[in-house]
Design an enzyme around this catalytic site. Structure first.
Site, PDB file in Angstrom:
ATOM      1  N   HIS A   1      -6.693 -28.125 -21.499  1.00 41.74           N
ATOM      2  CA  HIS A   1      -7.095 -26.954 -20.714  1.00 41.74           C
ATOM      3  C   HIS A   1      -6.566 -25.668 -21.342  1.00 41.74           C
ATOM      4  CE1 HIS A   1      -3.179 -28.062 -18.976  1.00 41.74           C
ATOM      5  NE2 HIS A   1      -3.062 -26.797 -18.608  1.00 41.74           N
TER       6      HIS A   1
ATOM      7  N   HIS B   1      -5.125 -21.734 -20.381  1.00 47.09           N
ATOM      8  CA  HIS B   1      -4.583 -20.778 -19.409  1.00 47.09           C
ATOM      9  C   HIS B   1      -4.726 -19.384 -19.998  1.00 47.09           C
ATOM     10  CE1 HIS B   1      -2.405 -23.135 -16.360  1.00 47.09           C
ATOM     11  NE2 HIS B   1      -2.241 -24.025 -17.327  1.00 47.09           N
TER      12      HIS B   1
ATOM     13  N   GLN C   1       0.279   9.842  -4.877  1.00 54.73           N
ATOM     14  CA  GLN C   1      -1.070  10.335  -4.626  1.00 54.73           C
ATOM     15  C   GLN C   1      -1.041  11.440  -3.577  1.00 54.73           C
ATOM     16  OE1 GLN C   1      -3.713   9.317  -6.423  1.00 54.73           O
ATOM     17  NE2 GLN C   1      -4.881  10.934  -5.453  1.00 54.73           N
TER      18      GLN C   1
ATOM     19  N   TYR D   1       2.716   4.444  -5.461  1.00 53.94           N
ATOM     20  CA  TYR D   1       1.419   5.031  -5.807  1.00 53.94           C
ATOM     21  C   TYR D   1       0.907   5.918  -4.675  1.00 53.94           C
ATOM     22  CZ  TYR D   1      -3.567   5.519  -6.475  1.00 53.94           C
ATOM     23  OH  TYR D   1      -4.829   6.040  -6.573  1.00 53.94           O
TER      24      TYR D   1
END
Length: 153
Positions: free
Chosen positions: A62, A64, A130, A126
C-alpha cells in the site's frame, strides 16, 4: 512548508489529506525498481496538478500519502487522475505486469482518505488576526456611506 497557508485569488487555504491506496488484490508489488518508478510517477503527477506532497511512504502492499490539495479540486477527482495515470505509466514502462494485472488495472478500487485539520489555537489566532485586520481596514476608510438618492446625507 507543511503548515503554510496557501492562497488563490480570494481564498486562504490549508487542505491536507491523509490518503492510503493499494495495488489490486493487495499484491506485494511495490518494491525494488517498481517502487522507485511509482514514487517518481506520483511526484510528477502531483506536480502537474499543483498538489504538494508533504509526506509519502511506499509499503510493500500500500501507499501512504499526506497531500495538500487545492480546494478548487475535489479529492475524488484527483485520486481518479492519480491512480489512473500512474497505472498507465506503470504498464507503459513495465510491460511484463500487463499479464499479472490484466486490463491495465494496477490499483484496487477505492482509497482511504481523512482530513488533517488545524488545531483550535491556530483557528482562534486566525480569527483574532482577521478581526484586527478588518478593524484596521475600517480605520483607513473614513468616508461614510453616502446615499446616492438623498445627495450628501
Amino acid at each position: 512548508m507543511a503548515n503554510q497557508t496557501h492562497s488563490l485569488a480570494h481564498t486562504k487555504w490549508v487542505c491536507k489529506y491523509h490518503i492510503v491506496f493499494t495495488p489490486k488484490y493487495r499484491r506485494k508489488a511495490i518494491y525494488g525498481e517498481l517502487r522507485r518508478d511509482i514514487q517518481e510517477y506520483i511526484r510528477t503527477l502531483c506536480k502537474y496538478k499543483g498538489v504538494e506532497i508533504i509526506e509519502g511512504h511506499m509499503m510493500l502492499d500500500h501507499v501512504h500519502l499526506l497531500l495538500s490539495i487545492p480546494p478548487k479540486m475535489s479529492v475524488s477527482s484527483f485520486m481518479g487522475y492519480l491512480k489512473g495515470k500512474s497505472a498507465l505509466m506503470v504498464f507503459e514502462h513495465h510491460a511484463n505486469l500487463k499479464y499479472k494485472y490484466g486490463n491495465r488495472h494496477f490499483w484496487a478500487e477505492g482509497y482511504y482518505v481523512s482530513t488533517v485539520g488545524l488545531n483550535e489555537a491556530t483557528i482562534k489566532k486566525y480569527i483574532a488576526e482577521q478581526e484586527k485586520h478588518d478593524i484596521a481596514l475600517d480605520k483607513l476608510s473614513v468616508k461614510e456611506y453616502e446615499d446616492p438618492f438623498r445627495g450628501g446625507k
